[in-house]
Enzyme design. Structure first.
Site, PDB file in Angstrom:
ATOM      1  N   ARG A   1      -9.506   7.949  27.974  1.00 38.56           N
ATOM      2  CA  ARG A   1      -9.196   6.590  28.446  1.00 38.56           C
ATOM      3  C   ARG A   1      -7.826   6.202  29.258  1.00 38.56           C
ATOM      4  O   ARG A   1      -8.251   5.824  30.633  1.00 38.56           O
ATOM      5  CB  ARG A   1      -9.395   5.468  27.437  1.00 38.56           C
ATOM      6  N   THR A   2      -6.876   6.594  29.064  1.00 33.61           N
ATOM      7  CA  THR A   2      -5.548   6.351  29.529  1.00 33.61           C
ATOM      8  C   THR A   2      -5.785   7.091  30.994  1.00 33.61           C
ATOM      9  O   THR A   2      -5.418   6.610  32.031  1.00 33.61           O
ATOM     10  CB  THR A   2      -4.374   6.904  28.919  1.00 33.61           C
TER      11      THR A   2
ATOM     12  N   LYS B   1       3.849  28.815  32.055  1.00 33.78           N
ATOM     13  CA  LYS B   1       4.977  29.615  32.253  1.00 33.78           C
ATOM     14  C   LYS B   1       6.235  29.251  31.956  1.00 33.78           C
ATOM     15  O   LYS B   1       7.244  29.953  32.394  1.00 33.78           O
ATOM     16  CB  LYS B   1       5.000  29.785  33.948  1.00 33.78           C
TER      17      LYS B   1
HETATM   18  C1  NCD Z   1      -3.968   6.426  21.905  1.00 32.46           C
HETATM   19  C2  NCD Z   1      -2.746   7.295  22.076  1.00 32.46           C
HETATM   20  O1  NCD Z   1      -3.007   8.357  22.931  1.00 32.46           O
HETATM   21  O2  NCD Z   1      -2.008   6.970  21.592  1.00 32.46           O
HETATM   22  N1  NCD Z   1      -5.050   6.629  22.670  1.00 32.46           N
HETATM   23  C3  NCD Z   1      -5.285   5.633  23.724  1.00 32.46           C
HETATM   24  O3  NCD Z   1      -4.319   5.856  24.713  1.00 32.46           O
HETATM   25  N2  NCD Z   1      -5.915   4.896  23.992  1.00 32.46           N
HETATM   26  C4  NCD Z   1      -4.586   6.212  20.545  1.00 32.46           C
HETATM   27  C5  NCD Z   1      -4.954   7.624  19.499  1.00 32.46           C
HETATM   28  O4  NCD Z   1      -5.171   8.684  20.341  1.00 32.46           O
HETATM   29  O5  NCD Z   1      -5.203   7.301  18.498  1.00 32.46           O
END
Ligand code: NCD
Length: 304
Positions: free
Chosen positions: A54-55, A84
Protein backbone atom coordinates in the site's frame (compact mmCIF):
# COMPACT_ATOMS: atom_id res chain seq x y z
CA UNK A 1 2.12 27.12 7.74
CA UNK A 2 5.83 27.27 7.02
CA UNK A 3 6.96 25.45 3.96
CA UNK A 4 6.89 21.66 4.28
CA UNK A 5 10.28 20.42 3.09
CA UNK A 6 10.81 16.90 4.44
CA UNK A 7 8.39 14.60 6.23
CA UNK A 8 10.50 12.49 8.56
CA UNK A 9 8.57 12.21 11.81
CA UNK A 10 5.12 13.01 13.12
CA UNK A 11 6.99 14.67 16.01
CA UNK A 12 8.04 17.44 13.61
CA UNK A 13 4.43 18.57 13.06
CA UNK A 14 2.22 20.65 15.35
CA UNK A 15 -1.57 20.59 15.36
CA UNK A 16 -1.87 23.52 12.98
CA UNK A 17 0.34 21.80 10.43
CA UNK A 18 -1.52 18.50 10.77
CA UNK A 19 -4.89 20.22 10.35
CA UNK A 20 -3.59 22.03 7.27
CA UNK A 21 -2.42 18.74 5.72
CA UNK A 22 -5.85 17.18 6.42
CA UNK A 23 -7.55 20.20 4.81
CA UNK A 24 -5.36 20.00 1.70
CA UNK A 25 -6.14 16.26 1.54
CA UNK A 26 -9.88 16.97 1.55
CA UNK A 27 -9.32 19.17 -1.52
CA UNK A 28 -7.48 16.29 -3.23
CA UNK A 29 -10.62 14.11 -3.24
CA UNK A 30 -11.86 15.71 -6.47
CA UNK A 31 -8.37 16.14 -7.99
CA UNK A 32 -7.82 12.42 -7.49
CA UNK A 33 -10.81 11.61 -9.68
CA UNK A 34 -10.22 14.25 -12.40
CA UNK A 35 -6.38 13.97 -12.31
CA UNK A 36 -4.17 17.03 -12.67
CA UNK A 37 -0.92 18.13 -14.28
CA UNK A 38 0.28 20.05 -11.23
CA UNK A 39 3.45 18.00 -10.79
CA UNK A 40 3.99 17.25 -14.48
CA UNK A 41 7.63 18.32 -14.40
CA UNK A 42 8.48 16.39 -11.22
CA UNK A 43 10.05 12.99 -10.67
CA UNK A 44 9.55 10.96 -7.48
CA UNK A 45 12.08 8.29 -6.51
CA UNK A 46 10.80 5.42 -4.35
CA UNK A 47 13.52 3.58 -2.41
CA UNK A 48 12.00 0.64 -0.55
CA UNK A 49 14.43 -1.42 1.52
CA UNK A 50 11.53 -3.32 3.13
CA UNK A 51 8.39 -4.97 1.76
CA UNK A 52 5.37 -2.80 1.01
CA UNK A 53 2.18 -2.93 -1.01
CA UNK A 54 0.00 0.00 0.00
CA UNK A 55 2.55 2.60 0.97
CA UNK A 56 4.62 2.32 -2.19
CA UNK A 57 1.75 1.86 -4.62
CA UNK A 58 -0.34 4.62 -3.07
CA UNK A 59 2.59 7.04 -3.30
CA UNK A 60 2.99 6.03 -6.95
CA UNK A 61 -0.74 6.35 -7.61
CA UNK A 62 -0.73 9.77 -5.89
CA UNK A 63 2.18 11.02 -8.01
CA UNK A 64 0.62 9.72 -11.25
CA UNK A 65 -2.72 11.37 -10.42
CA UNK A 66 -0.84 14.66 -10.05
CA UNK A 67 0.81 14.22 -13.44
CA UNK A 68 4.30 13.42 -12.15
CA UNK A 69 6.68 10.58 -13.01
CA UNK A 70 8.20 7.85 -10.86
CA UNK A 71 11.30 5.69 -10.68
CA UNK A 72 12.91 3.54 -8.03
CA UNK A 73 13.21 0.08 -6.56
CA UNK A 74 10.84 -1.98 -4.48
CA UNK A 75 13.38 -4.41 -3.18
CA UNK A 76 16.77 -3.57 -1.73
CA UNK A 77 18.24 -6.79 -3.17
CA UNK A 78 18.04 -5.38 -6.68
CA UNK A 79 19.86 -2.16 -5.72
CA UNK A 80 23.55 -1.62 -5.02
CA UNK A 81 22.69 -0.92 -1.37
CA UNK A 82 21.36 -4.44 -0.93
CA UNK A 83 23.44 -6.37 -3.42
CA UNK A 84 26.82 -4.63 -3.25
CA UNK A 85 26.94 -2.95 0.15
CA UNK A 86 26.63 0.65 -0.99
CA UNK A 87 26.10 3.08 1.89
CA UNK A 88 22.79 4.86 2.36
CA UNK A 89 24.63 8.18 1.94
CA UNK A 90 25.97 7.19 -1.49
CA UNK A 91 22.59 5.85 -2.57
CA UNK A 92 20.97 9.16 -1.62
CA UNK A 93 23.72 11.25 -3.29
CA UNK A 94 23.06 9.27 -6.46
CA UNK A 95 19.27 9.32 -6.44
CA UNK A 96 19.11 13.07 -5.73
CA UNK A 97 20.61 13.53 -9.21
CA UNK A 98 17.77 11.56 -10.80
CA UNK A 99 14.68 12.89 -9.02
CA UNK A 100 12.99 15.84 -7.29
CA UNK A 101 11.82 13.98 -4.16
CA UNK A 102 12.70 10.74 -2.38
CA UNK A 103 10.17 8.46 -0.68
CA UNK A 104 12.06 5.92 1.41
CA UNK A 105 11.22 2.90 3.58
CA UNK A 106 14.00 1.35 5.63
CA UNK A 107 14.26 -1.22 8.46
CA UNK A 108 16.42 0.98 10.70
CA UNK A 109 15.10 3.57 13.15
CA UNK A 110 16.52 6.98 12.28
CA UNK A 111 17.31 6.04 8.67
CA UNK A 112 14.96 8.62 7.14
CA UNK A 113 16.53 11.41 9.21
CA UNK A 114 20.00 10.31 8.05
CA UNK A 115 18.84 10.23 4.43
CA UNK A 116 17.41 13.75 4.75
CA UNK A 117 20.73 15.00 6.12
CA UNK A 118 22.55 13.74 3.04
CA UNK A 119 19.90 14.78 0.55
CA UNK A 120 19.66 18.02 -1.37
CA UNK A 121 16.07 17.13 -2.36
CA UNK A 122 13.10 16.55 -0.01
CA UNK A 123 12.77 13.16 1.73
CA UNK A 124 9.52 11.55 2.87
CA UNK A 125 9.70 8.76 5.42
CA UNK A 126 7.54 5.85 4.24
CA UNK A 127 8.25 3.84 7.40
CA UNK A 128 11.50 3.51 9.34
CA UNK A 129 12.21 0.77 11.88
CA UNK A 130 9.56 0.22 14.52
CA UNK A 131 9.26 3.87 15.50
CA UNK A 132 8.02 6.05 12.68
CA UNK A 133 5.46 5.96 9.88
CA UNK A 134 4.29 9.56 9.61
CA UNK A 135 2.31 9.38 6.37
CA UNK A 136 0.37 6.38 7.69
CA UNK A 137 -0.49 8.33 10.86
CA UNK A 138 -1.68 11.27 8.75
CA UNK A 139 -3.84 9.07 6.56
CA UNK A 140 -5.24 7.42 9.69
CA UNK A 141 -6.09 10.86 11.13
CA UNK A 142 -7.60 11.83 7.79
CA UNK A 143 -9.67 8.62 7.73
CA UNK A 144 -10.96 9.26 11.26
CA UNK A 145 -11.87 12.86 10.42
CA UNK A 146 -13.54 11.90 7.13
CA UNK A 147 -15.52 9.01 8.59
CA UNK A 148 -16.41 10.44 12.01
CA UNK A 149 -16.57 14.12 11.03
CA UNK A 150 -14.09 15.11 13.76
CA UNK A 151 -11.21 13.88 15.89
CA UNK A 152 -11.73 15.83 19.10
CA UNK A 153 -13.97 14.10 21.62
CA UNK A 154 -13.45 10.56 20.32
CA UNK A 155 -12.44 7.40 22.17
CA UNK A 156 -9.93 5.34 20.19
CA UNK A 157 -8.62 1.84 20.94
CA UNK A 158 -5.13 1.12 19.59
CA UNK A 159 -4.87 -2.67 19.49
CA UNK A 160 -2.36 -5.40 18.71
CA UNK A 161 1.39 -4.97 18.54
CA UNK A 162 2.00 -1.70 20.35
CA UNK A 163 5.66 -2.51 20.94
CA UNK A 164 7.02 -3.12 17.44
CA UNK A 165 4.24 -1.48 15.39
CA UNK A 166 5.42 1.83 13.97
CA UNK A 167 1.95 2.86 12.80
CA UNK A 168 0.57 2.97 16.35
CA UNK A 169 3.58 4.91 17.60
CA UNK A 170 3.14 7.61 14.97
CA UNK A 171 -0.65 7.62 15.26
CA UNK A 172 -0.49 7.87 19.05
CA UNK A 173 1.71 10.95 18.75
CA UNK A 174 -0.50 12.45 16.05
CA UNK A 175 -3.62 11.90 18.16
CA UNK A 176 -1.99 13.55 21.14
CA UNK A 177 -2.63 16.94 19.49
CA UNK A 178 -6.36 16.29 19.85
CA UNK A 179 -8.76 16.00 22.75
CA UNK A 180 -9.13 12.21 22.69
CA UNK A 181 -9.24 9.24 25.02
CA UNK A 182 -6.95 6.37 23.99
CA UNK A 183 -7.28 2.75 25.09
CA UNK A 184 -4.11 0.69 24.65
CA UNK A 185 -4.94 -2.94 24.04
CA UNK A 186 -2.02 -5.39 23.79
CA UNK A 187 -0.67 -8.59 25.28
CA UNK A 188 1.66 -7.91 28.21
CA UNK A 189 4.78 -8.56 26.04
CA UNK A 190 3.67 -6.13 23.34
CA UNK A 191 2.66 -3.11 25.38
CA UNK A 192 3.55 0.39 24.25
CA UNK A 193 6.82 1.83 25.54
CA UNK A 194 6.31 3.94 28.70
CA UNK A 195 8.13 6.88 27.05
CA UNK A 196 5.47 7.15 24.34
CA UNK A 197 2.63 6.78 26.85
CA UNK A 198 4.21 9.53 28.97
CA UNK A 199 4.41 11.81 25.94
CA UNK A 200 0.73 11.26 25.17
CA UNK A 201 -0.25 11.90 28.77
CA UNK A 202 1.91 15.01 28.93
CA UNK A 203 0.01 16.30 25.91
CA UNK A 204 -3.19 15.92 27.93
CA UNK A 205 -4.54 12.67 26.46
CA UNK A 206 -6.34 10.26 28.77
CA UNK A 207 -4.54 6.94 28.22
CA UNK A 208 -5.90 3.68 29.62
CA UNK A 209 -4.33 0.20 29.39
CA UNK A 210 -7.08 -2.28 28.62
CA UNK A 211 -6.76 -6.07 28.73
CA UNK A 212 -10.18 -7.36 27.74
CA UNK A 213 -11.24 -7.40 24.11
CA UNK A 214 -14.73 -6.47 25.21
CA UNK A 215 -13.59 -3.26 26.85
CA UNK A 216 -11.55 -2.35 23.76
CA UNK A 217 -14.52 -2.69 21.43
CA UNK A 218 -17.58 -1.70 23.40
CA UNK A 219 -18.43 1.96 23.58
CA UNK A 220 -15.53 3.25 21.51
CA UNK A 221 -15.61 5.36 18.35
CA UNK A 222 -12.58 3.87 16.59
CA UNK A 223 -10.96 0.44 16.87
CA UNK A 224 -7.50 0.62 15.29
CA UNK A 225 -6.23 -2.94 14.90
CA UNK A 226 -2.65 -3.88 13.96
CA UNK A 227 -0.68 -6.93 12.90
CA UNK A 228 1.79 -8.59 15.26
CA UNK A 229 5.12 -7.60 13.65
CA UNK A 230 6.64 -11.08 13.41
CA UNK A 231 9.69 -9.88 11.44
CA UNK A 232 10.76 -7.54 14.25
CA UNK A 233 10.81 -10.15 17.03
CA UNK A 234 14.36 -11.02 18.12
CA UNK A 235 13.17 -14.58 18.91
CA UNK A 236 10.43 -16.32 16.93
CA UNK A 237 9.40 -18.33 20.03
CA UNK A 238 8.30 -15.06 21.60
CA UNK A 239 6.11 -14.45 18.56
CA UNK A 240 4.54 -17.90 18.91
CA UNK A 241 3.48 -17.02 22.45
CA UNK A 242 1.47 -13.97 21.39
CA UNK A 243 0.22 -14.76 17.90
CA UNK A 244 -3.52 -15.01 17.53
CA UNK A 245 -4.10 -13.59 21.00
CA UNK A 246 -6.41 -10.78 20.04
CA UNK A 247 -8.87 -11.13 17.19
CA UNK A 248 -12.02 -9.49 15.99
CA UNK A 249 -14.47 -11.91 14.41
CA UNK A 250 -18.24 -11.86 14.08
CA UNK A 251 -18.84 -12.45 17.81
CA UNK A 252 -16.57 -9.61 18.93
CA UNK A 253 -17.94 -7.29 16.23
CA UNK A 254 -21.41 -7.65 17.77
CA UNK A 255 -20.12 -5.54 20.64
CA UNK A 256 -19.35 -2.57 18.37
CA UNK A 257 -21.54 0.49 18.40
CA UNK A 258 -23.39 1.05 15.11
CA UNK A 259 -21.45 4.26 14.49
CA UNK A 260 -18.05 2.84 15.43
CA UNK A 261 -15.39 2.24 12.79
CA UNK A 262 -12.66 -0.39 12.50
CA UNK A 263 -9.39 0.72 10.90
CA UNK A 264 -6.23 -1.28 10.18
CA UNK A 265 -3.08 -0.10 8.33
CA UNK A 266 -2.95 -3.55 6.65
CA UNK A 267 -1.65 -6.10 5.86
CA UNK A 268 -3.71 -8.23 8.23
CA UNK A 269 -2.84 -11.77 9.18
CA UNK A 270 -5.61 -13.20 11.35
CA UNK A 271 -6.41 -10.36 13.74
CA UNK A 272 -9.41 -9.25 11.66
CA UNK A 273 -11.56 -12.07 10.35
CA UNK A 274 -12.71 -11.69 6.75
CA UNK A 275 -16.16 -12.59 8.14
CA UNK A 276 -16.53 -9.00 9.30
CA UNK A 277 -15.46 -7.30 6.05
CA UNK A 278 -19.07 -6.74 4.98
CA UNK A 279 -20.03 -4.92 8.19
CA UNK A 280 -20.71 -1.19 7.90
CA UNK A 281 -18.13 -0.56 10.62
CA UNK A 282 -15.33 -2.23 8.62
CA UNK A 283 -13.56 0.72 6.98
CA UNK A 284 -10.04 -0.56 6.39
CA UNK A 285 -10.33 -0.72 2.61
CA UNK A 286 -11.76 2.82 2.50
CA UNK A 287 -8.73 3.75 4.58
CA UNK A 288 -6.51 2.35 1.79
CA UNK A 289 -7.94 4.86 -0.68
CA UNK A 290 -7.46 7.67 1.81
CA UNK A 291 -3.76 6.82 1.61
CA UNK A 292 -3.71 8.00 -2.01
CA UNK A 293 -5.55 11.21 -1.15
CA UNK A 294 -3.33 12.04 1.81
CA UNK A 295 -0.12 11.31 -0.12
CA UNK A 296 -1.32 13.52 -2.98
CA UNK A 297 -1.65 16.32 -0.44
CA UNK A 298 1.85 15.74 0.93
CA UNK A 299 3.44 15.63 -2.55
CA UNK A 300 1.56 18.76 -3.61
CA UNK A 301 2.55 20.65 -0.46
CA UNK A 302 6.22 19.76 -0.77
CA UNK A 303 6.64 19.98 -4.55
CA UNK A 304 3.75 22.17 -5.76
C1 NCD B 1 2.45 -1.08 8.03
C2 NCD B 1 3.95 -0.89 8.12
O1 NCD B 1 4.67 -1.12 7.16
O2 NCD B 1 4.36 -0.44 9.18
N1 NCD B 1 1.98 -1.22 6.74
C3 NCD B 1 1.60 -0.09 6.05
O3 NCD B 1 2.41 0.74 5.73
N2 NCD B 1 0.31 0.06 5.79
C4 NCD B 1 1.89 -2.05 8.96
C5 NCD B 1 2.40 -3.47 9.02
O4 NCD B 1 3.30 -3.85 8.29
O5 NCD B 1 1.84 -4.22 9.81
Amino acid sequence: MGELRNLISIHDLDREQIDEILDVAAKMESVSVKRSKDLESKIMAVLFFEPSTRTRLSFESAMLRLGGSILGFAEAGTSSAGGKGETLADTIRTVERYADIIVMRHPLDGSARVAAEFSSIPVINAGSGSEEHPTQALLDLYSIKKLKGKIDGLTISLCGDLKYGRTVHSLGMGLSHYDVKINLVAPQQLRMKPAIIDEMKKAGVEVVQVDAVKEAIQDVDVVYMTRIQKERFPDVREYDKVKGRFRIGSAEAELLRDDAIILHPLPRVDELSSNIDHLPQAKYFDQVYNGVILRMAILKMILG
